[in-house]
Design an enzyme around this catalytic site. Structure first.
Site, PDB file in Angstrom:
ATOM      1  N   LYS A 177      36.909   9.335 -31.593  1.00 13.03           N
ATOM      2  CA  LYS A 177      37.914  10.410 -31.577  1.00 13.03           C
ATOM      3  C   LYS A 177      38.434  10.470 -30.187  1.00 13.03           C
ATOM      4  O   LYS A 177      37.765  10.522 -29.218  1.00 13.03           O
ATOM      5  CB  LYS A 177      37.300  11.648 -31.885  1.00 13.03           C
ATOM      6  CG  LYS A 177      37.957  12.705 -32.256  1.00 13.03           C
ATOM      7  CD  LYS A 177      37.180  13.944 -32.907  1.00 13.03           C
ATOM      8  CE  LYS A 177      37.908  15.165 -33.304  1.00 13.03           C
ATOM      9  NZ  LYS A 177      36.885  16.425 -33.509  1.00 13.03           N
ATOM     10  N   SER A 215      40.867   8.247 -34.657  1.00 13.27           N
ATOM     11  CA  SER A 215      41.620   9.559 -35.003  1.00 13.27           C
ATOM     12  C   SER A 215      41.821  10.366 -33.802  1.00 13.27           C
ATOM     13  O   SER A 215      40.733  10.441 -32.909  1.00 13.27           O
ATOM     14  CB  SER A 215      41.000  10.216 -36.202  1.00 13.27           C
ATOM     15  OG  SER A 215      40.211  10.995 -35.763  1.00 13.27           O
TER      16      SER A 215
END
Lengths: 368, 368, 368, 368
Positions: free
Chosen positions: C160, C230
């Site tokens: 992330k 992401s």
């Protein structure tokens, strides 16, 4: 008492920074908040998570600021999130405070607000006469508690009402009761419609003889000009916010309303402005724009597919929900006149105004 | 000469029944048609087949009615289909006729129209200075041919311009030329932008010193207040429709324009109405509504994400294209005042008005 | 240590009832949770509020269950929400536990997991070599801490990573630094791409000589076969979850991976299944279906508009985002073989597999 | 006779270049064409103009190539356009030719096709028993004319059926008849459902005792495993294409079918492949991929919201129509096995297979 209303821009469904800032600087007393309406930026349809996210965030924040439990908050504050900020509509919160006021009421009427609720409904009552009658009773009680003596002084009634889930349908069947529909989505429409007719009954817009189980969501010729109702899964009672004017309240705010007969009916808007002492120019004067605190309206596509005889495609568009088209249209109609896009335009208008039209209410600072 | 304009509702992209009826009853002479603009009900974006379907249907029908070949028609009639009838916008055709007129021009100015075209562009010229300069030249020529002597008498210039396909990029490379972009979708924006700047140059809204290859679609401070451009794959030249007023034309129509500085700028609308002799009331009077023949405007979301300081979500919505939001918003703004939803609101406004705003032109029957 | 992974269906973005039930019955120790991946049902694009709603709900619940502060949780647990359950994909949580294990490692390798993070990045580093190199270093450290000695034993690295907001761009400029892009949405792609290349560098899939600032998100021939990255607005560092096999871990789970060369590459799927001891039949046997714990893959539309030479329309559809098309396609490809729709298919695959393809990793119970 | 089927990629709804090329080089005899099925790239819902655009373009082109009038073509060629190429599905045409064949039938069965039609229906018959019975009769007649003696040799029946418009409802009322519904969109479902039941009745899949007006579109337990029906506004009769195998036809093509019990049922696919002599591997062999000529299937979201017990969100997504989700899912399921995305997956499957599943038919070149 004094009613205060604050319009606060929101940068996201969970953006409570603006509200917090007003609490921190003393403008808002969190303990005095009786309702928060939010225009959030989801699709306003089934899978709109912006509403739930906003409500959860607000409840959690308010619990922290007031020291009340979430359960207490749910019974003392009306939270109504309306999804969908299509076109130019701008996400914002409307925070309603009811403050003790030292100032004596000054003879004229001022904005008056009251929150109330019905008893919890049994699943088989939702979308039927029972919901209408119990809601009407609760609206009257809430009016009285808010010090609004006459129905013509009520200009806006916001209701949050329950819907049927599979579990609730099962419960009804266990009790050997039928339900109005086994489809959750449709039950939202029935519950909104019955709740709006409850408001209409309380305010004398319809009489009991006009109403039957069978006409709910079928006969659109009966409706309220002042109701705005929305359904949510988290409650079984109707939560009610009554907004009107009363000589027993003080403050510099006032509300008025009218009914748009179709989606582009700016004559109705002009009438409300006129009664608020605002010259309905194109657009209204800057000083008048600043007097506007909250603009509350309902938008729906006309079922006959026409606006003043011209075909609209809202109901034929399989890519964009018709309610999304309708909100952006009405938002444009109002913004062009009022000079702002912070407008509370919501959809789902069963028995709330005529087909294709809807109520419009404006809260404004009093003119000099 | 006399210019006539007909606004005809469309029930579908291939609905030419209304047009046929007016030809059959003698209202329209198919041989006199110089342009057909259509507001069709697709999404107005890449996969909008309503535009191509409409154009193919119109060409085929017109070929039958006039006995001309489709190739002849493509060179003598400007077809511009604008997709997207969001919100309340109503699909319709605007048919422009240039008729021989027995009546002598009556001293005042009347609506004047002219169609023209540039030479075909080479792929490497698209979206660059060459397209600007050649377009400017052709706009001036078309003005003269239309008998419009002064640039201030031009109020609307519609251009249909080419785009780059993969095959055209390959052709450019074979000729050892670079292209402005290899992305077809982006090339549409460059072509629209250069074409609009060509109009601006022809009309004296910008000077040649303001213009470079590098500023096209980059520096939004230079723009035309009268251009409306759209890109299509089926042509390599720019097709041009100039609309203005001229003392050498007769008839009871006239055009005027202004520029909306943002999406809700009804002051600009009020100025156009005022110059057309229509009192800008809320809404305008019924008799004045009937005088309106065509309302032509461009809509785009403001790039800074704001309308008068309030956040809009058009550019953040991954479910609905921003141009669809913008058209429905501007449609609402205009419909609330004008009392009709048959409005030619189109998107894709590079160098056509300032960011978030756009030109508005109205063709109306002359007042008494 | 023993790694446990739980796949829990979710009825809504804020549905933690399934997780709570497993904690209540002792199946999950909340203090042992190192990561929660969620497939939530928003659009997976810009205005997907299901991700934020899920994360906020999970953090709040986990804070209650563990007694840790939310700040502590953010540093000790990796939360990655992937929006978009198009087609048949079913919303679910994947909960990763790292448990102390009394059982001695049994000689073979078992699933091993490790969580780590980089230092916070300065805005100008995002999407550039600095992010690649610092991420590579942190991946290696996390591997070691997880007891995974060899890069070939790493089968999945979830990252992330941060993105650029307007405020962060301003901060960079104040420090006289440029940023990779001023467009927030594009910065997400650069950050995902650089993070994936960081994984590729750590795992020896690329060498430092292959990498420059200029090739990030430009040269798609370099990529990781094991990265899934992401971007989120709430962090400035890269949070890292390394998943592999190690002889120092015990338990009955194991992971393997391969690379789909395009969206319908079931040969790659067959290879993974084969290595896990599952016969790649059509569909796989019921007993084998029960061995599957988590299926993790990336989906993207092929940029050339083709799948095995046939045109796809994902990039031309202005009504549905291309990533939504791609996820539903890959979900169908996998579901038809694996017999389940609880698949973690996510989008945004810069430098994560070749254009149009992507990594696939499967965590399964060991065969007998 | 010999049946030939051609799968031709389409670059746009009006792309007939591929078809023209095959006619020009003698591969296709335009006079022998009996049906054209098209997978076009619109949304497959109400406002899908790709279907009408494709049909208009094909009819106009075929009229030119054959010298027949469009009216003649409409009675001699079945045009069925199925909108929606979600996920990986690739737009294509399936052109069916019935050629005179010099070659004697070789003893085995070969692909046999027949086109037919019912009498025009009165509006009050649509969606009711009359439509079922008349359709059944016409299917039987068409079978016989196609030389298919046994119902088990029919593997696919495509029907194009009428719908109710406002004008047709008015006509029914004028004749003192009721209609099944006054809602045009719903009438499409009733017409598709009754037509499918007509096929089921003709093929012995249901008996007359199973059928009543009341069960149409209500009781999903009765259905055809071989029908694919779609409704269109341009006809009042049912147009029928029967596809099967027959010893009286020659050629190297053959068809088989099965029924997917849910959207991911690759066991059904494996059975069809197996009967066609194709080993159902993952994926099937390249040589076998080349034997596939047409893959025809129906996709629908399961009404209970589940696929093998896991929740799907197709029916809750207000941004994407459920049928679009379903087509992309089934397209992925098939493409992963068959190695191609040129698949004729269509939606709207009333009484065509069980809830959430649907028929699958494959036309293939015979194996050696």
């Amino acid at each position: 008492m004094e009613a205060r209303v604050h319009r606060i821009p929101a940068n996201a469904p969970d953006d409570v920074a603006g509200l917090k800032a007003l609490i921190d600087n003393g403008t808002i007393d969190p303990a005095a908040i009786v309702a928060i309406l939010g225009k959030t930026e989801g699709n306003g349809c089934v899978n709109d998570f912006s509403r739930g996210f906003a409500t959860a965030t607000l409840k959690s924040a308010l619990a922290g600021w007031t020291g009340r439990s979430q359960a207490e908050l749910e019974r003392s504050v009306v939270f109504v999130m309306s999804g969908g900020t299509e076109g130019g509509l701008s996400p914002h919160w409307l925070v309603f405070e009811a403050r003790m006021s030292a100032a004596p009421a000054n003879g004229g009427k001022a904005l008056a607000i009251g929150a109330g609720m019905t008893r919890p409904f049994a699943p088989h009552e939702i979308g039927r006469m029972a919901q209408i009658e119990v809601t009407a009773e609760a609206v009257r009680t809430t009016m009285q508690r808010a010090g609004i003596a006459h129905v013509e002084d009520v200009h806006y009634v916001q209701i949050k009402c329950p819907l049927l889930t599979k579990a609730r349908v099962v419960e009804a069947k266990r009790n050997r009761r039928t339900v109005v529909t086994e489809d959750s989505l449709k039950s939202m429409g029935y519950s909104r419609g019955a709740s709006a007719l409850g408001v209409a009954l309380a305010l004398g817009e319809v009489t009991l003889e006009n109403l039957t189980d069978a006409m709910i969501c079928q006969d659109s010729s009966f409706y309220s000009r002042r109701a705005a109702t929305s359904a949510g899964v988290e409650l079984m009672e109707n939560q009610i916010l009554v907004v009107g004017n009363s000589p027993t309240w003080s403050g510099d705010l006032v509300i008025d309303h009218d009914m748009m007969s179709d989606a582009i009916d700016t004559e109705a808007l002009a009438r409300v402005l006129d009664r608020l002492g605002i010259v309905p120019r194109l657009p209204i004067a800057s000083a008048d724009q600043e007097r506007l605190i909250a603009v509350l309206t309902k938008a729906e596509p006309a079922a006959n597919g026409l606006i003043r005889g011209s075909r609209h495609i809202m109901l034929d568009d399989s890519d964009i929900s018709a309610t999304r088209h309708a909100r952006s249209l009405v938002g444009g109609v109002l913004a062009g006149v009022l000079g702002t896009t912070q407008l509370f335009v919501s959809g789902g208008a069963e028995h709330q105004g005529p087909d294709g039209g809807g109520p419009i209410a404006i809260i404004a600072r009093k003119g000099r």
